[in-house]
Write a protein that holds these residues in place. Sequence first.
Motif, PDB file in Angstrom:
ATOM      1  N   THR A 114      36.491  35.824  37.489  1.00  0.00           N
ATOM      2  CA  THR A 114      37.510  34.947  36.903  1.00  0.00           C
ATOM      3  C   THR A 114      38.047  33.962  37.933  1.00  0.00           C
ATOM      4  O   THR A 114      38.045  32.762  37.732  1.00  0.00           O
ATOM      5  N   CYS A 115      38.486  34.481  39.092  1.00  0.00           N
ATOM      6  CA  CYS A 115      39.105  33.592  40.091  1.00  0.00           C
ATOM      7  C   CYS A 115      38.188  33.320  41.278  1.00  0.00           C
ATOM      8  O   CYS A 115      38.482  32.445  42.096  1.00  0.00           O
ATOM      9  N   CYS A 141      35.431  38.422  42.185  1.00  0.00           N
ATOM     10  CA  CYS A 141      35.982  38.407  40.832  1.00  0.00           C
ATOM     11  C   CYS A 141      35.383  37.234  40.062  1.00  0.00           C
ATOM     12  O   CYS A 141      35.418  36.106  40.541  1.00  0.00           O
ATOM     13  N   CYS A 162      42.223  40.468  44.135  1.00  0.00           N
ATOM     14  CA  CYS A 162      41.837  39.061  44.020  1.00  0.00           C
ATOM     15  C   CYS A 162      43.046  38.214  43.619  1.00  0.00           C
ATOM     16  O   CYS A 162      44.148  38.722  43.441  1.00  0.00           O
ATOM     17  N   GLN A 163      42.830  36.922  43.439  1.00  0.00           N
ATOM     18  CA  GLN A 163      43.954  36.031  43.153  1.00  0.00           C
ATOM     19  C   GLN A 163      44.532  36.254  41.759  1.00  0.00           C
ATOM     20  O   GLN A 163      45.742  36.224  41.565  1.00  0.00           O
ATOM     21  N   CYS A 164      43.662  36.477  40.771  1.00  0.00           N
ATOM     22  CA  CYS A 164      44.156  36.530  39.386  1.00  0.00           C
ATOM     23  C   CYS A 164      44.641  37.915  38.990  1.00  0.00           C
ATOM     24  O   CYS A 164      45.279  38.067  37.953  1.00  0.00           O
ATOM     25  N   GLY A 165      44.328  38.936  39.796  1.00  0.00           N
ATOM     26  CA  GLY A 165      44.826  40.272  39.513  1.00  0.00           C
ATOM     27  C   GLY A 165      43.870  41.173  38.759  1.00  0.00           C
ATOM     28  O   GLY A 165      44.187  42.322  38.480  1.00  0.00           O
ATOM     29  N   ARG A 166      42.687  40.667  38.442  1.00  0.00           N
ATOM     30  CA  ARG A 166      41.719  41.499  37.717  1.00  0.00           C
ATOM     31  C   ARG A 166      41.177  42.611  38.610  1.00  0.00           C
ATOM     32  O   ARG A 166      40.874  43.707  38.149  1.00  0.00           O
TER      33      ARG A 166
HETATM   34 ZN    ZN Z   1      40.364  37.393  40.084  1.00  0.00          ZN
END
Ligand code: ZN
Length: 119
Positions: A76-77, A74, A11-15
């Motif tokens: 988060t993002c 995700c 994903c974008q944030c890396g989670r």
């Molecule tokens: Zn994310």
Amino acid sequence: MAQAKTYAGGCQCGRVRYEVATDPQQAIACNCSNCAKHGLWLTFATPDQFKLLAGEDALVDYQFNRHVIHHLFCPTCGVESFARGKTPDGGDMIAVNVRCLDGVDIATLAPKPFDGRSL
Ligand SMILES: [Zn+2]
């Protein structure tokens, strides 16, 4: 799948992070209500070609229509970097969002249209 190689993605944030063996040149652009709105370009992999490295505990599972596919995003993002589903013969398959693969220039891809809206 002669061009399949191993990519890292997520994903974008890396989670959410994974590794997958796939060929981005085989991507499809589905027109179903979910793929169209997310702009998803997908390739497919078997479970043994896919390894989730981070984020299993965080993934939000979204299902709609026939509830065959688990759209995993995700929290988060908000990026849906992959989904889990079934092949027509009932086997497990992974749908990978090729936009989420590291080092893939999506401008070089020409995904084949797929009429998921009519399914
Ligand atoms: Zn994310």
